[in-house]
Design a protein around this motif. Sequence first.
Motif, mmCIF file in Angstrom:
data_model
loop_
_atom_site.group_PDB
_atom_site.id
_atom_site.type_symbol
_atom_site.label_atom_id
_atom_site.label_comp_id
_atom_site.label_asym_id
_atom_site.label_seq_id
_atom_site.Cartn_x
_atom_site.Cartn_y
_atom_site.Cartn_z
ATOM 1 N N SER A 46 51.231 93.201 18.712
ATOM 2 C CA SER A 46 51.620 93.873 19.948
ATOM 3 C C SER A 46 50.676 95.022 20.274
ATOM 4 C CB SER A 46 53.046 94.406 19.818
ATOM 5 O OG SER A 46 53.315 95.323 20.848
ATOM 6 N N PRO A 47 50.276 95.146 21.551
ATOM 7 C CA PRO A 47 49.460 96.293 21.968
ATOM 8 C C PRO A 47 50.314 97.500 22.353
ATOM 9 C CG PRO A 47 49.701 94.775 23.796
ATOM 10 C CD PRO A 47 50.446 94.155 22.628
ATOM 11 N N ILE A 48 51.629 97.391 22.226
ATOM 12 C CA ILE A 48 52.522 98.453 22.696
ATOM 13 C C ILE A 48 52.460 99.666 21.774
ATOM 14 C CG2 ILE A 48 54.959 99.089 22.932
ATOM 15 C CD1 ILE A 48 55.482 96.440 24.189
ATOM 16 N N GLU A 49 52.278 100.831 22.393
ATOM 17 C CA GLU A 49 52.302 102.083 21.658
ATOM 18 C C GLU A 49 53.303 103.071 22.242
ATOM 19 O OE1 GLU A 49 48.372 103.641 21.490
ATOM 20 O OE2 GLU A 49 47.597 102.032 20.206
ATOM 21 N N GLY A 50 53.527 103.026 23.552
ATOM 22 C CA GLY A 50 54.404 103.980 24.197
ATOM 23 C C GLY A 50 55.863 103.572 24.148
ATOM 24 N N ARG A 51 56.744 104.557 24.350
ATOM 25 C CA ARG A 51 58.183 104.339 24.385
ATOM 26 C C ARG A 51 58.764 105.048 25.607
ATOM 27 N NH1 ARG A 51 56.420 101.560 21.005
ATOM 28 N NH2 ARG A 51 57.015 101.331 18.812
ATOM 29 N N ALA A 52 59.736 104.396 26.231
ATOM 30 C CA ALA A 52 60.490 105.017 27.318
ATOM 31 C C ALA A 52 61.949 104.638 27.157
ATOM 32 C CB ALA A 52 59.961 104.569 28.681
ATOM 33 N N ILE A 53 62.829 105.560 27.475
ATOM 34 C CA ILE A 53 64.265 105.370 27.324
ATOM 35 C C ILE A 53 64.924 105.489 28.694
ATOM 36 C CG2 ILE A 53 66.385 106.252 26.286
ATOM 37 C CD1 ILE A 53 64.476 105.018 24.252
ATOM 38 N N VAL A 54 65.751 104.498 29.037
ATOM 39 C CA VAL A 54 66.543 104.544 30.259
ATOM 40 C C VAL A 54 68.001 104.659 29.846
ATOM 41 C CG1 VAL A 54 67.323 103.244 32.287
ATOM 42 C CG2 VAL A 54 64.890 103.218 31.636
ATOM 43 N N PHE A 55 68.689 105.680 30.357
ATOM 44 C CA PHE A 55 70.097 105.848 30.009
ATOM 45 C C PHE A 55 70.863 106.400 31.204
ATOM 46 C CE2 PHE A 55 68.353 109.990 29.273
ATOM 47 C CZ PHE A 55 69.379 110.916 29.313
ATOM 48 N N GLY A 56 72.164 106.333 31.094
ATOM 49 C CA GLY A 56 73.096 106.710 32.158
ATOM 50 C C GLY A 56 74.376 105.952 31.886
ATOM 51 N N ALA A 57 75.489 106.463 32.323
ATOM 52 C CA ALA A 57 76.771 105.811 32.047
ATOM 53 C C ALA A 57 76.747 104.353 32.485
ATOM 54 C CB ALA A 57 77.899 106.555 32.769
ATOM 55 N N LEU A 65 56.925 95.045 35.947
ATOM 56 C CA LEU A 65 55.680 95.752 35.676
ATOM 57 C C LEU A 65 54.963 95.082 34.509
ATOM 58 C CD1 LEU A 65 57.060 99.402 35.868
ATOM 59 C CD2 LEU A 65 55.606 98.292 37.582
ATOM 60 N N GLY A 66 53.724 94.725 34.712
ATOM 61 C CA GLY A 66 52.981 94.071 33.643
ATOM 62 C C GLY A 66 52.755 94.952 32.436
ATOM 63 N N GLU A 67 52.871 96.263 32.602
ATOM 64 C CA GLU A 67 52.622 97.199 31.503
ATOM 65 C C GLU A 67 53.878 97.516 30.697
ATOM 66 O OE1 GLU A 67 49.476 100.302 33.131
ATOM 67 O OE2 GLU A 67 50.936 99.766 34.688
ATOM 68 N N ALA A 68 55.030 96.986 31.129
ATOM 69 C CA ALA A 68 56.297 97.360 30.492
ATOM 70 C C ALA A 68 56.963 96.158 29.838
ATOM 71 C CB ALA A 68 57.240 97.969 31.530
ATOM 72 N N GLU A 69 57.395 96.334 28.607
ATOM 73 C CA GLU A 69 58.274 95.371 27.945
ATOM 74 C C GLU A 69 59.670 95.990 27.939
ATOM 75 O OE1 GLU A 69 59.882 92.168 25.671
ATOM 76 O OE2 GLU A 69 58.199 92.406 27.068
ATOM 77 N N CYS A 70 60.596 95.369 28.646
ATOM 78 C CA CYS A 70 61.920 95.951 28.857
ATOM 79 C C CYS A 70 62.964 95.230 28.030
ATOM 80 C CB CYS A 70 62.292 95.887 30.347
ATOM 81 S SG CYS A 70 61.173 96.832 31.408
ATOM 82 N N VAL A 71 63.780 95.992 27.332
ATOM 83 C CA VAL A 71 64.825 95.402 26.502
ATOM 84 C C VAL A 71 66.078 96.266 26.600
ATOM 85 C CG1 VAL A 71 63.998 96.613 24.441
ATOM 86 C CG2 VAL A 71 65.403 94.569 24.180
ATOM 87 N N THR A 72 67.226 95.615 26.624
ATOM 88 C CA THR A 72 68.495 96.299 26.818
ATOM 89 C C THR A 72 69.401 96.105 25.616
ATOM 90 O OG1 THR A 72 68.417 96.061 29.223
ATOM 91 C CG2 THR A 72 70.589 96.396 28.233
ATOM 92 N N GLY A 73 69.926 97.223 25.081
ATOM 93 C CA GLY A 73 70.935 97.171 24.037
ATOM 94 C C GLY A 73 70.532 96.361 22.813
ATOM 95 N N ASN A 74 71.449 96.225 21.884
ATOM 96 C CA ASN A 74 71.344 95.348 20.712
ATOM 97 C C ASN A 74 70.342 95.809 19.661
ATOM 98 O OD1 ASN A 74 73.243 93.567 21.852
ATOM 99 N ND2 ASN A 74 71.624 92.487 22.958
ATOM 100 N N VAL A 132 60.220 99.762 27.028
ATOM 101 C CA VAL A 132 61.267 100.471 27.750
ATOM 102 C C VAL A 132 62.614 99.969 27.224
ATOM 103 C CG1 VAL A 132 62.249 101.047 30.005
ATOM 104 C CG2 VAL A 132 59.783 100.587 29.789
ATOM 105 N N TYR A 133 63.379 100.881 26.644
ATOM 106 C CA TYR A 133 64.662 100.529 26.033
ATOM 107 C C TYR A 133 65.790 101.158 26.825
ATOM 108 C CZ TYR A 133 68.400 100.292 22.515
ATOM 109 O OH TYR A 133 69.581 100.065 21.858
ATOM 110 N N PHE A 151 55.942 108.442 37.101
ATOM 111 C CA PHE A 151 56.382 109.269 35.979
ATOM 112 C C PHE A 151 56.159 108.549 34.657
ATOM 113 C CE2 PHE A 151 59.973 109.994 33.037
ATOM 114 C CZ PHE A 151 59.738 111.320 32.699
ATOM 115 N N LEU A 152 56.372 107.242 34.640
ATOM 116 C CA LEU A 152 56.185 106.456 33.418
ATOM 117 C C LEU A 152 54.720 106.113 33.169
ATOM 118 C CD1 LEU A 152 59.245 104.028 33.675
ATOM 119 C CD2 LEU A 152 59.011 106.044 32.198
ATOM 120 N N GLY A 153 53.845 106.488 34.091
ATOM 121 C CA GLY A 153 52.420 106.249 33.908
ATOM 122 C C GLY A 153 51.995 104.816 34.137
#
Length: 318
Positions: free
Chosen positions: A13-24, A39-48, A121-122, A257-259
Amino acid sequence: MARTPAGTAAQSSPIEGRAIVFGAPRSGTTFLMEVLDTLGEAECVTGNLFPTALLHLAATPQPPATREVLERGLRGGLRDYLASSAYGSRAAALRKWWTASRDPRDLRGALAGRRRERVLVYKEPFISFCPAVVWDALPDARFVYLVRDGRDVADSLLRKYDVLADSRLADVESNETPIVRRSGELLVPWWVESGAEQAFVEADQYVRAIWMWSAMASRAQDFLDRPDVKASGRVLTVRYEDLVADPLGQGSALIDFLGMRMGPRTRRALGDGHQRSLGVYRRRPAATIRHAEEIGGAELRRAGYEVAAPSVVATAGP
């Protein structure tokens, strides 16, 4: 030379950065992740990747050694995902190509299982109970906090998940109630303040839902108000109502903001945002709304929402 097994990644994996999405829950985080997934630059995963019950545990007082274990567990969950076939398989690379690109020039790489995302992005709504723990665990990550009118959140929670019904308060198997104390025949979640157990049990399901929203919003906003968090430049607060009213403008600012860079597929995904669900709570009985505003009024006002109730007679939060 050893061959790469069919269906597995051809490179690490070329991934080095981390981003967190949260809210109720039901604050629009799912819509936002659908946008970011284009976004081609983001790998997005939810929960688990980190059990919800451990997030509740992290939100309650723990000795430093336990907190360190929880932080390591979160980092390990994200790391293990990037080492798994859920991310590294050819099928996963093709899914990402279909979602974010569909450019024939990128298809060869996807067929070979090659990945080009830069940021994982988690999303996990229950991080709202303990953002400080995630902040300490991931000192280089960026955070996006999505806030929505708690009255609409509670309405959506009931319609989508039938959350916090009496049947759900009879055991500890739900995401909302893994840590409880007994009040009569029902189990009261830890996030109900001491002394309010009977009021919570007697409240209707809608009021219980806004009670949870208020407890989450209180903890999230306390975190956001910390001077070091404000000064970091690593956190962006997005109001759901603003996002669906101006999806392109708000979305562009968020992606900057996420670059990352916005492409045509992301623009189209943002265009799917709509305002039809705003204010849906008004269909509920006036007495129920007034009770909900008594419970959640302080946090509603703190988040900038108008509250018709003349006074706040109770507040939620541990």
